[in-house]
Design a protein around this motif. Sequence first.
Motif, PDB file in Angstrom:
ATOM      1  N   GLU A 327      17.068   2.378   1.555  1.00 43.08           N
ATOM      2  CA  GLU A 327      15.872   2.489   1.014  1.00 43.08           C
ATOM      3  C   GLU A 327      14.654   2.130   1.733  1.00 43.08           C
ATOM      4  OE1 GLU A 327      14.128   0.365  -3.520  1.00 43.08           O
ATOM      5  OE2 GLU A 327      16.088  -0.217  -2.247  1.00 43.08           O
ATOM      6  N   THR A 330      13.448   5.283   3.507  1.00 38.48           N
ATOM      7  CA  THR A 330      12.784   6.099   2.640  1.00 38.48           C
ATOM      8  C   THR A 330      11.597   5.659   2.290  1.00 38.48           C
ATOM      9  OG1 THR A 330      14.811   6.760   1.572  1.00 38.48           O
ATOM     10  CG2 THR A 330      13.040   7.350   0.405  1.00 38.48           C
ATOM     11  N   HIS A 331      10.841   4.553   2.127  1.00 39.92           N
ATOM     12  CA  HIS A 331       9.606   4.134   1.765  1.00 39.92           C
ATOM     13  C   HIS A 331       8.877   4.389   3.220  1.00 39.92           C
ATOM     14  CE1 HIS A 331      10.666   3.157  -2.421  1.00 39.92           C
ATOM     15  NE2 HIS A 331      11.353   2.100  -2.116  1.00 39.92           N
ATOM     16  N   ASN A 388      13.884  10.550   7.506  1.00 39.27           N
ATOM     17  CA  ASN A 388      12.755  10.913   6.486  1.00 39.27           C
ATOM     18  C   ASN A 388      11.587  11.310   7.332  1.00 39.27           C
ATOM     19  OD1 ASN A 388      14.401  10.249   3.982  1.00 39.27           O
ATOM     20  ND2 ASN A 388      14.222   8.596   5.038  1.00 39.27           N
TER      21      ASN A 388
END
Length: 431
Positions: A327, A330-331, A388
Amino acid sequence: MMEMSCAEHHNYAAASQFITLTVGRVLGALKLESTPINTKGYEALLGLVENTSSGDSFDLYYELFMHNENALEILERLGLAFDALKNQLFGYLHQFVGNQLFGNGNADKVAAPLQEDQQGTALVSSSTSKAMRWQNAAQPQDHKAQISDRFVDNNSTLKIAIVGFGNFGQFLAKTMVRQGHLVLAYSRSDCTDVAQKLGVSYFSNAEDLFEKLPEVVLICTSILSTEKVLRSLPLQRLKKNTLFVDVLSVKEFPKNLLLQNLPLDCDILCTHPMFGPESGKNGWNGLPFVYDKVRVGGDESRVSRCNKFLDIFAREGCKMVEMSCIEHDTHAAASQFITHTVGRVLGKLGLKSTAVDTNGYKTLLSLVETTAGDSFGLYYGLFLYNMNAMEQLKMLDMAFESLKKQLFRRLHGVIHNQIFEEKPDKSKVMQ
């Protein structure tokens, strides 16, 4: 009140106003959103997007482009700077893969071919691809955790060994020593003098360091060197349940690396202080500290040790954010990688303060100054080890191309109308 010629104003405005609106519109097309781990630079970019998208129409932007003879040059330079940064990234990536394939100088001894994940992102090492098997085991955590009494334990201090005593390691050590912890350090370069000034015990080799049996081993190496350093450590000299902590700017990569290389008895805490020596020079209050308790033993002493380490940052007023490593990445691909990319692109333009700086332009200058303090190795690591990042780079490229097409479509329409609808003198059209 400022008096200047119109020509002088045009020169300044092409940089300060047109480039600010261009960056704001490109970022606006990405639909950036606030995250639980915003950096100061990313928040500044969000503010820039809000100002340019809500207050200024495309007509205004187009008029600035059309009626300032310097605007096209600025647009071209911005495109060239972005292309140069991409070429620099891909050049390093090509070299990285080349070293993996032929690093031993033996062309017949070729490493396993690159594999791709479900999004098509290249996994650049066999160890990394193997480590990805741990990804599905990561459980999402409550990322809204704030400073809490659960961290506080003032009964004893920690013995912390910092591996990689560069600027960031020294920056963290200063606060740890002030809080009363016993800090030891090891680095490839000789840091004896600076360690002595900070009250840190410095060791010239890792074996001597680990013979001191630290409770916590804090990995403060660069992203690119972490794997090599970790594999070189004499882990057999440590207590079996030693707590390992990393502070890298990406999280899935070190998590998988630690799970893959450490004994099963070792505890693992992956963290990312979302600040550094520059942004944290006036204190850490309110600055995000992200962590994931990847593997912490259930007995009270090991849980307490982990919480004592987290308390170092909670006591300084950090915004404690618990979330899974996946997570975080991703951020971070949006908030951190995009911020560094924009800062580095603008840095290649050699922007300078002008006599008519807008607030938005001041934001860009500040961003350039902040990112210029970080090495290209850090930026390249953010690109290489966050799955990402490639998608974000692609989206940024597409947004910039889309804005240019929008401008030139409007320009083409104007010329088309002049030629075919207003029926001008044919000789002038030909000219």
